[in-house]
Design a protein around this motif. Structure first.
Motif, PDB file in Angstrom:
ATOM      1  N   ARG A 107       0.855  -1.194   0.000  1.00 19.46           N
ATOM      2  CA  ARG A 107       0.000   0.000   0.000  1.00 19.46           C
ATOM      3  C   ARG A 107       0.881   1.229   0.000  1.00 19.46           C
ATOM      4  NH1 ARG A 107      -4.425   1.577   4.656  1.00 19.46           N
ATOM      5  NH2 ARG A 107      -4.987   3.624   3.837  1.00 19.46           N
ATOM      6  N   GLU A 108       0.655   2.120  -0.952  1.00 13.11           N
ATOM      7  CA  GLU A 108       1.466   3.329  -1.057  1.00 13.11           C
ATOM      8  C   GLU A 108       1.216   4.206   0.160  1.00 13.11           C
ATOM      9  OE1 GLU A 108       4.258   5.869  -2.665  1.00 13.11           O
ATOM     10  OE2 GLU A 108       3.663   3.864  -3.307  1.00 13.11           O
ATOM     11  N   PRO A 109       2.268   4.513   0.915  1.00 13.27           N
ATOM     12  CA  PRO A 109       2.064   5.318   2.120  1.00 13.27           C
ATOM     13  C   PRO A 109       1.681   6.746   1.768  1.00 13.27           C
ATOM     14  CG  PRO A 109       4.396   5.037   1.705  1.00 13.27           C
ATOM     15  CD  PRO A 109       3.693   4.178   0.703  1.00 13.27           C
ATOM     16  N   PRO A 110       1.012   7.436   2.624  1.00 19.46           N
ATOM     17  CA  PRO A 110       0.606   8.818   2.358  1.00 19.46           C
ATOM     18  C   PRO A 110       1.819   9.740   2.342  1.00 19.46           C
ATOM     19  CG  PRO A 110       0.089   8.241   4.616  1.00 19.46           C
ATOM     20  CD  PRO A 110       0.565   6.982   3.962  1.00 19.46           C
ATOM     21  N   ARG A 111       1.747  10.783   1.518  1.00 20.75           N
ATOM     22  CA  ARG A 111       2.817  11.779   1.416  1.00 20.75           C
ATOM     23  C   ARG A 111       2.259  13.129   1.824  1.00 20.75           C
ATOM     24  NH1 ARG A 111       7.106  10.773  -2.012  1.00 20.75           N
ATOM     25  NH2 ARG A 111       7.104  12.951  -2.659  1.00 20.75           N
ATOM     26  N   ASN A 112       3.180  13.943   2.450  1.00 24.15           N
ATOM     27  CA  ASN A 112       2.805  15.305   2.786  1.00 24.15           C
ATOM     28  C   ASN A 112       2.908  16.194   1.551  1.00 24.15           C
ATOM     29  OD1 ASN A 112       2.341  14.737   5.466  1.00 24.15           O
ATOM     30  ND2 ASN A 112       4.440  15.182   6.093  1.00 24.15           N
ATOM     31  N   ASN A 113       2.005  17.123   1.450  1.00 24.88           N
ATOM     32  CA  ASN A 113       2.055  18.138   0.400  1.00 24.88           C
ATOM     33  C   ASN A 113       2.588  19.428   1.003  1.00 24.88           C
ATOM     34  OD1 ASN A 113       0.931  16.424  -1.591  1.00 24.88           O
ATOM     35  ND2 ASN A 113      -1.137  16.872  -0.811  1.00 24.88           N
ATOM     36  N   TYR A 114       3.746  19.925   0.476  1.00 18.78           N
ATOM     37  CA  TYR A 114       4.415  21.085   1.044  1.00 18.78           C
ATOM     38  C   TYR A 114       4.244  22.296   0.134  1.00 18.78           C
ATOM     39  CZ  TYR A 114       6.783  17.749   4.097  1.00 18.78           C
ATOM     40  OH  TYR A 114       7.055  16.775   5.005  1.00 18.78           O
ATOM     41  N   VAL A 115       4.040  23.437   0.778  1.00 20.23           N
ATOM     42  CA  VAL A 115       4.043  24.741   0.102  1.00 20.23           C
ATOM     43  C   VAL A 115       5.016  25.619   0.870  1.00 20.23           C
ATOM     44  CG1 VAL A 115       2.729  26.785  -0.536  1.00 20.23           C
ATOM     45  CG2 VAL A 115       1.693  24.522  -0.758  1.00 20.23           C
ATOM     46  N   LEU A 116       6.106  26.070   0.195  1.00 16.16           N
ATOM     47  CA  LEU A 116       7.140  26.892   0.826  1.00 16.16           C
ATOM     48  C   LEU A 116       7.124  28.270   0.196  1.00 16.16           C
ATOM     49  CD1 LEU A 116       9.549  27.166   2.758  1.00 16.16           C
ATOM     50  CD2 LEU A 116      11.023  26.341   0.883  1.00 16.16           C
ATOM     51  N   ALA A 117       7.025  29.277   1.049  1.00 16.02           N
ATOM     52  CA  ALA A 117       7.045  30.670   0.573  1.00 16.02           C
ATOM     53  C   ALA A 117       8.188  31.399   1.263  1.00 16.02           C
ATOM     54  CB  ALA A 117       5.710  31.347   0.864  1.00 16.02           C
ATOM     55  N   ASP A 118       8.697  32.420   0.576  1.00 19.20           N
ATOM     56  CA  ASP A 118       9.790  33.199   1.189  1.00 19.20           C
ATOM     57  C   ASP A 118       9.219  34.165   2.200  1.00 19.20           C
ATOM     58  OD1 ASP A 118       8.609  35.167  -0.274  1.00 19.20           O
ATOM     59  OD2 ASP A 118      10.212  35.305  -1.772  1.00 19.20           O
ATOM     60  N   ALA A 119      10.069  35.075   2.689  1.00 17.18           N
ATOM     61  CA  ALA A 119       9.650  35.995   3.749  1.00 17.18           C
ATOM     62  C   ALA A 119       8.543  36.920   3.305  1.00 17.18           C
ATOM     63  CB  ALA A 119      10.851  36.798   4.235  1.00 17.18           C
ATOM     64  N   THR A 120       8.505  37.236   1.972  1.00 16.96           N
ATOM     65  CA  THR A 120       7.460  38.143   1.490  1.00 16.96           C
ATOM     66  C   THR A 120       6.146  37.446   1.224  1.00 16.96           C
ATOM     67  OG1 THR A 120       8.134  37.768  -0.794  1.00 16.96           O
ATOM     68  CG2 THR A 120       9.241  39.558   0.415  1.00 16.96           C
ATOM     69  N   GLY A 121       6.130  36.069   1.296  1.00 17.42           N
ATOM     70  CA  GLY A 121       4.913  35.324   1.038  1.00 17.42           C
ATOM     71  C   GLY A 121       4.819  34.759  -0.344  1.00 17.42           C
ATOM     72  N   LYS A 122       5.904  34.946  -1.191  1.00 21.52           N
ATOM     73  CA  LYS A 122       5.886  34.411  -2.547  1.00 21.52           C
ATOM     74  C   LYS A 122       6.177  32.914  -2.519  1.00 21.52           C
ATOM     75  CE  LYS A 122       8.077  34.911  -7.061  1.00 21.52           C
ATOM     76  NZ  LYS A 122       9.110  35.627  -7.844  1.00 21.52           N
ATOM     77  N   ILE A 123       5.361  32.154  -3.218  1.00 19.58           N
ATOM     78  CA  ILE A 123       5.479  30.705  -3.217  1.00 19.58           C
ATOM     79  C   ILE A 123       6.635  30.311  -4.130  1.00 19.58           C
ATOM     80  CG2 ILE A 123       4.333  28.522  -3.757  1.00 19.58           C
ATOM     81  CD1 ILE A 123       1.665  29.903  -3.169  1.00 19.58           C
ATOM     82  N   ILE A 124       7.615  29.569  -3.521  1.00 21.02           N
ATOM     83  CA  ILE A 124       8.762  29.137  -4.293  1.00 21.02           C
ATOM     84  C   ILE A 124       8.795  27.618  -4.454  1.00 21.02           C
ATOM     85  CG2 ILE A 124      10.192  31.136  -3.687  1.00 21.02           C
ATOM     86  CD1 ILE A 124      11.390  29.540  -1.447  1.00 21.02           C
TER      87      ILE A 124
END
Length: 485
Positions: A107-124
């Motif tokens: 069974r494929e284990p669950p993966r986390n979905n990550y969203v990383l933004a810099d200090a200004t809030g821009k998604i990188i």
């Protein structure tokens, strides 16, 4: 089945099942909640470690370029069973996508979905690649994990963790095994409840069945039938009450039979005399003279007196005799009865003495019935007191009374007394201590029984104290009238 033991068994099983179900549900909910909280705490620990790793990466590289390798490594660690141990001991030794040892599809284990933004809030970094270059919202900024370096904010991390809603296969297996154990425990408890409930119910119902059998046997006129005194205290008390009732009914049946036999015996003698004399007259054996007719008349008077005594006794014992209780002065009452027997006492050469009362006493009684009782006692005393003897009539407050509100009237003689074995029976119907006494010399044998019923109907008591050869003392009590002050 409408049986007590069946109903008790069903009740015990239902109570056990309900209790087990409630405990199982509460245990399952509590265990699941606590387990999920444990997993969530592990996620929080992992996320805190991840923010530290990201800050360290930024410090080493001076920018977020290539940071996706850090997030990918984190997902590989989470995909490995016993992730916390893997993180402590380093990355897994090899890929985890090989076939499982047991041959079942992995069974494929669950993966986390990550969203990383810099200090200004821009998604990188966006694992789903839908929002790269965009800005995180204010709400997302509020829930994002801050990434700081030397107290300076350098980024924001959003984690969508599927472990919040879906547990890993091993964790789900643990909860499934827990639920299965609870089901087995409920089944075992139910079986034990049926067995123990049946045993306890039968133990409770068995004495009741025995009591019912005894009642059916007693109703079938098996007068000696008694219930067994076993079971709980309440059942023993019911059985004892049944035995007491059976004893009373058996004694009442014996008394009824004895009374029927006694009445038949008492009626047979005068009827035989009347019948024999009439037959002799019809056969010209006896002449039709006044003396013979007077003898027959005396026998009819005896029959009439016996019937009247039986009627009075039956009414008194049934509580249906008409009484007219009213206050009366005991002194004049006693003197009037004593004067009625003055001539008879002289004829028997017996001294009849009345002890003067020290103070007046008002009693509540039916004067005629109380006089009937007192006359019966004095008449018996005259019959059993030899010439030269003495009869003493007295009255005083009854110290033995429970409320000390009764007057005790006594008739003491100096006659032959009563044998010890006869004392308990002197107030029984048709009882004569001297078996040789006839009806003409000993009465009908109902006088004392009538006296007892009359006195008790007026709220008093009656008794006797005697020793053979030393005379007797018959006494009865009457309630004192309450004088208003």
């Amino acid at each position: 089945m409408n049986r007590l033991w069946v109903r008790l068994t069903i009740a015990l099983v239902l109570v056990t099942l309900i209790s087990v179900i409630i405990v199982a549900v509460l245990a399952n909910v509590t265990a699941t909640t606590q387990f999920r909280q444990f997993v969530s705490r592990q996620d929080a620990i992992n996320q805190a470690r991840l923010t530290e790793a990201l800050a360290e990466y930024y410090q080493t590289n001076g920018s977020w370029d290539g940071v996706t390798t850090v997030l990918a490594t984190e997902n590989r660690i989470l995909a490995t069973p016993n992730a916390s141990m893997s993180k402590q001991n380093g990355p897994p030794a090899g890929p985890s996508n090989g076939p499982p040892p047991n041959g079942r599809p992995r069974r494929e284990p669950p993966r986390n979905n990550y969203v990383l933004a810099d200090a200004t809030g821009k998604i990188i970094v966006d694992d789903e690649r839908h929002r790269l270059g965009g800005m995180i919202s204010g709400d997302e900024r509020a829930i994002a994990l801050p990434i700081s370096l030397d107290g300076v904010l350098i980024g924001h991390l959003l984690v969508a963790s599927p472990t919040q809603a879906l547990l890993l296969e091993a964790q789900q297996g643990f909860l499934s095994q827990l639920r299965l154990n609870l089901v087995f425990a409920a089944l075992i408890a139910s079986v034990l409840a049926v067995i123990i409930g049946a045993l306890i119910s039968r133990a409770i119902a068995s004495p009741l069945a025995s009591l019912a059998q005894a009642a059916r046997a007693f109703s079938a006129r098996q007068w000696n039938q008694r219930a067994n005194l076993k079971g709980t205290q309440e059942i023993v008390e019911v059985s004892q009450a049944f035995n007491n009732m059976a004893e009373s009914l058996q004694q009442a049946e014996i008394n009824r039979r004895n009374m029927t036999a006694d009445i038949a015996h008492e009626l047979r003698t005068p009827l035989s005399v009347i019948q024999g004399n009439l037959r002799a007259m019809l056969d010209n054996v006896y002449p039709m003279e006044r003396s013979e007719i007077a003898t027959l008349y005396d026998e009819t008077r005896l029959l009439s007196r016996l019937v009247d005594d039986l009627r009075v006794l039956a009414l008194a014992e049934a509580g249906q005799i008409e009484l007219k209780p009213q206050p009366m002065d005991a002194g004049p009452f006693l003197r009037a009865v004593a004067e009625q027997f003055a001539t008879a006492a002289d004829a028997h050469e017996v001294q009849l003495h009345m002890v003067p009362m020290t103070e007046p006493a008002m009693v509540v009684a039916d004067g005629d019935r109380a006089g009937q009782v007192l006359r019966n006692l004095i008449n018996n005393a005259l019959r059993h007191t030899p010439a030269g003897g003495r009869i003493t009539l007295s009255a005083q407050p009854d110290g033995a009374s429970t409320n000390a509100a009764h007057l005790r009237i006594s008739v003491r003689d100096t006659g032959e007394g009563i044998a010890l074995e006869d004392l308990p029976h002197v107030f029984d119907r048709f009882y004569r201590g001297d078996k040789s006494r006839t009806r003409s010399s000993g009465g009908t044998g109902l006088g004392l029984a009538i006296a007892k019923s009359l006195i008790e109907a007026m709220g008093g008591r009656i008794g006797v104290e005697s020793q053979a050869g030393q005379g007797s003392e018959f006494w009865f009590t009457l309630p004192l009238a309450r004088v208003a002050k």
